[in-house]
Design a protein around this motif. Structure first.
Motif, PDB file in Angstrom:
ATOM      1  N   VAL A  72       0.887  -1.156   0.038  1.00 44.68           N
ATOM      2  CA  VAL A  72      -0.079  -0.192  -0.131  1.00 44.68           C
ATOM      3  C   VAL A  72       0.794   1.409  -0.006  1.00 44.68           C
ATOM      4  N   LEU A  73       0.604   2.027  -0.943  1.00 43.67           N
ATOM      5  CA  LEU A  73       1.314   3.641  -0.880  1.00 43.67           C
ATOM      6  C   LEU A  73       0.743   4.374   0.049  1.00 43.67           C
ATOM      7  N   VAL A  74       1.190   4.573   1.203  1.00 42.37           N
ATOM      8  CA  VAL A  74       0.693   5.552   2.207  1.00 42.37           C
ATOM      9  C   VAL A  74       1.705   6.571   2.428  1.00 42.37           C
ATOM     10  N   VAL A  75       0.905   7.835   2.859  1.00 41.34           N
ATOM     11  CA  VAL A  75       1.723   9.034   3.104  1.00 41.34           C
ATOM     12  C   VAL A  75       1.395   9.531   4.214  1.00 41.34           C
ATOM     13  N   SER A  76       2.312  10.512   4.852  1.00 40.42           N
ATOM     14  CA  SER A  76       2.100  11.212   6.081  1.00 40.42           C
ATOM     15  C   SER A  76       1.060  12.319   6.031  1.00 40.42           C
ATOM     16  N   PRO A  77       0.227  12.371   6.979  1.00 37.21           N
ATOM     17  CA  PRO A  77      -0.755  13.369   7.060  1.00 37.21           C
ATOM     18  C   PRO A  77      -0.176  14.860   6.578  1.00 37.21           C
ATOM     19  N   ASN A  78       1.164  15.050   6.784  1.00 38.20           N
ATOM     20  CA  ASN A  78       1.897  16.272   6.439  1.00 38.20           C
ATOM     21  C   ASN A  78       1.800  16.457   4.962  1.00 38.20           C
ATOM     22  N   VAL A  79       1.728  15.373   4.403  1.00 33.59           N
ATOM     23  CA  VAL A  79       1.739  15.613   2.612  1.00 33.59           C
ATOM     24  C   VAL A  79       0.412  16.116   2.206  1.00 33.59           C
ATOM     25  N   SER A 123       3.237  -3.490   3.520  1.00 31.78           N
ATOM     26  CA  SER A 123       2.385  -4.277   3.428  1.00 31.78           C
ATOM     27  C   SER A 123       1.065  -3.821   4.049  1.00 31.78           C
ATOM     28  N   VAL A 124      -0.093  -4.414   3.587  1.00 32.39           N
ATOM     29  CA  VAL A 124      -1.325  -3.933   3.892  1.00 32.39           C
ATOM     30  C   VAL A 124      -1.489  -4.330   5.720  1.00 32.39           C
ATOM     31  N   LEU A 125      -1.080  -5.563   6.105  1.00 29.69           N
ATOM     32  CA  LEU A 125      -1.016  -5.821   7.393  1.00 29.69           C
ATOM     33  C   LEU A 125      -0.102  -4.657   8.210  1.00 29.69           C
ATOM     34  N   GLU A 126       0.725  -4.117   7.936  1.00 33.45           N
ATOM     35  CA  GLU A 126       1.611  -3.011   8.561  1.00 33.45           C
ATOM     36  C   GLU A 126       0.915  -1.743   8.506  1.00 33.45           C
ATOM     37  N   THR A 127      -0.043  -1.583   7.639  1.00 36.73           N
ATOM     38  CA  THR A 127      -0.442  -0.110   7.702  1.00 36.73           C
ATOM     39  C   THR A 127      -2.074   0.110   7.835  1.00 36.73           C
ATOM     40  N   VAL A 128      -2.921  -1.091   7.846  1.00 37.05           N
ATOM     41  CA  VAL A 128      -4.344  -1.068   7.806  1.00 37.05           C
ATOM     42  C   VAL A 128      -4.666  -0.327   9.117  1.00 37.05           C
ATOM     43  N   SER A 129      -4.221  -0.700  10.350  1.00 38.30           N
ATOM     44  CA  SER A 129      -4.584   0.056  11.706  1.00 38.30           C
ATOM     45  C   SER A 129      -4.463   1.546  11.634  1.00 38.30           C
ATOM     46  N   HIS A 130      -3.289   1.811  10.903  1.00 35.41           N
ATOM     47  CA  HIS A 130      -3.012   3.189  10.941  1.00 35.41           C
ATOM     48  C   HIS A 130      -3.881   4.121   9.913  1.00 35.41           C
ATOM     49  N   VAL A 131      -3.989   3.309   8.848  1.00 32.84           N
ATOM     50  CA  VAL A 131      -5.050   3.974   7.723  1.00 32.84           C
ATOM     51  C   VAL A 131      -6.384   3.979   8.442  1.00 32.84           C
ATOM     52  N   LYS A 132      -7.117   3.288   9.089  1.00 27.11           N
ATOM     53  CA  LYS A 132      -8.322   3.285   9.744  1.00 27.11           C
ATOM     54  C   LYS A 132      -8.461   4.436  10.956  1.00 27.11           C
ATOM     55  N   SER A 133      -7.185   4.454  11.484  1.00 26.32           N
ATOM     56  CA  SER A 133      -7.272   5.368  12.705  1.00 26.32           C
ATOM     57  C   SER A 133      -7.003   6.701  12.025  1.00 26.32           C
ATOM     58  N   GLY A 134      -6.619   6.987  10.774  1.00 27.14           N
ATOM     59  CA  GLY A 134      -6.450   8.502  10.316  1.00 27.14           C
ATOM     60  C   GLY A 134      -5.072   8.943  10.263  1.00 27.14           C
ATOM     61  N   LYS A 135      -4.079   7.923  11.313  1.00 28.40           N
ATOM     62  CA  LYS A 135      -2.799   8.339  11.306  1.00 28.40           C
ATOM     63  C   LYS A 135      -1.916   8.350   9.962  1.00 28.40           C
ATOM     64  N   GLU A 158      -9.208 -16.627   5.215  1.00 29.57           N
ATOM     65  CA  GLU A 158      -9.555 -15.699   5.994  1.00 29.57           C
ATOM     66  C   GLU A 158      -8.252 -15.282   6.761  1.00 29.57           C
ATOM     67  N   THR A 159      -7.466 -16.379   7.278  1.00 30.62           N
ATOM     68  CA  THR A 159      -6.420 -15.840   7.931  1.00 30.62           C
ATOM     69  C   THR A 159      -5.336 -15.046   7.225  1.00 30.62           C
ATOM     70  N   LEU A 160      -5.146 -15.535   6.204  1.00 29.85           N
ATOM     71  CA  LEU A 160      -4.288 -14.655   4.934  1.00 29.85           C
ATOM     72  C   LEU A 160      -4.687 -13.170   4.830  1.00 29.85           C
ATOM     73  N   GLN A 161      -5.999 -13.102   4.895  1.00 31.36           N
ATOM     74  CA  GLN A 161      -6.670 -11.867   4.550  1.00 31.36           C
ATOM     75  C   GLN A 161      -6.571 -10.926   5.575  1.00 31.36           C
ATOM     76  N   ALA A 162      -6.705 -11.544   6.944  1.00 37.45           N
ATOM     77  CA  ALA A 162      -6.397 -10.790   8.064  1.00 37.45           C
ATOM     78  C   ALA A 162      -4.889 -10.194   8.296  1.00 37.45           C
ATOM     79  N   GLN A 163      -4.161 -10.762   7.542  1.00 32.06           N
ATOM     80  CA  GLN A 163      -2.378 -10.324   7.537  1.00 32.06           C
ATOM     81  C   GLN A 163      -2.430  -9.430   6.197  1.00 32.06           C
TER      82      GLN A 163
END
Length: 330
Positions: free
Chosen positions: A134-141, A212-224, A290-295
């Protein structure tokens, strides 16, 4: 009347013939009752990481399917080559397997002096999962879309920074491929692992990251963090509202990591085909999916031939980008 000498000679001939028959029959017999003892699955990384978790998920499923133990052994070090070399040297009977990722097979040959040639040392068995980034950016961008990010990067060359978990890894190469496809120049900031890179991204010390999606998903959903795109061929089931780079018009930017099972070169075809069928069956199981998708991963079993083709295509593609951008590891 037959002499004792001739009788003895005939017995020796019969014994030799039976021995030859046993030798020729052994491979088929070995394949027919495989596995009749525990199988070692070597993982090139430390326990607890994504590759290790996936390997243990697969090993559990294979043990249930076959009634025989598939035992995960962690052999970290040397960018995965300690485990890779051990499997390359192992007896080619199917009882020692390698749970590899795409970096080991498609990227490492271009960046390291390997003692085991990925194209010759192994018998491909099956893919197990795809791991899009996932391409994620800082909120500062300021950019809210990929198009806006590209426009900013073109207006301010080499000022936007992209972090990675380390030089030469698949997330780093994802950033390099993005730059080529978008026609922009970013500044690469390598870290010693994904954790420090993620921490600095959220703190605004770097601008963007392919993770990876696993590394980012919680931060994306929290708005960080803000997710702009996924790099795989399809949208991630975990982040279904995030478009792919391909959807956004970057047709040559698709990239992802993947995991696969390999055996030593020379492993009997019958054994390889058995293993491949079991891995595909595991990848198709609803609980595994299902387990892989959670990761953040997508289950993807394959034939040995498809794994060989995908590894070869990725190796050529990564080789082109590594040479074109003159990439090296420290």
């Amino acid at each position: 009347m037959e002499t004792s000498h001739s009788t003895c000679f005939r017995r020796r001939l019969l014994g030799a013939a039976l021995t030859m028959c046993a030798l020729f029959a052994a491979p088929g017999q070995a394949a027919s009752d495989f596995p009749n003892r525990p199988v070692s699955v070597l993982v090139p990384f430390s326990p607890g990481g994504g590759t290790d978790i996936s390997a243990r998920l697969l090993a559990t499923k294979l043990s249930q399917t076959t009634g025989q133990s598939f035992i995960v052994e962690n052999r970290p070090g040397a960018a995965g080559q300690i485990a890779a070399d051990a499997v390359a040297r192992a007896k080619p009977d199917g009882y020692t397997l390698l749970f590899a990722n795409s970096g080991m097979l498609a990227i490492n040959p271009w960046l390291y002096k390997l003692t085991s040639d990925p194209e010759k040392a192994y018998a491909p068995v099956s893919m197990f999962s795809d791991l899009p980034f996932v391409l994620v950016v800082s909120p500062n961008v300021k950019a809210k879309t990929v198009a806006e990010l590209i426009a900013q990067a073109k207006a301010e060359p080499s000022t936007l920074t992209f972090a990675s978990s380390g030089s030469g890894g698949a997330p780093h190469l994802a950033g390099e491929i993005f730059q080529e496809a978008a026609g922009v120049q970013l500044m690469h900031v390598p870290y010693k692992g994904g954790g420090p890179a993620m921490t600095d991204l959220m703190a605004g010390h770097v601008d963007m990251l392919f993770a990876s999606v696993l590394e980012t998903v919680s931060h994306v959903k929290s708005g960080k963090l803000r997710a702009l795109a996924v790099t795989g061929a399809q949208r991630s089931p975990t982040l279904p509202d995030v478009p792919t780079l391909d959807e956004l018009g970057l047709k040559n930017a698709q990239t992802q990591s993947w995991t696969a099972v390999l055996a030593p070169a020379g492993t009997p075809k019958e054994v390889v085909e058995k293993l491949a069928a079991w891995v595909r069956e595991a990848a198709d199981a609803p609980d595994v999916r299902e387990t892989l998708q959670a990761q953040g991963a997508v289950a993807h079993g394959s034939t040995p031939q498809d794994l060989s083709r995908i590894a070869s295509e990725d190796r050529a593609r990564y080789g082109d980008i590594i040479k074109a951008r003159n990439l090296k590891v420290e």
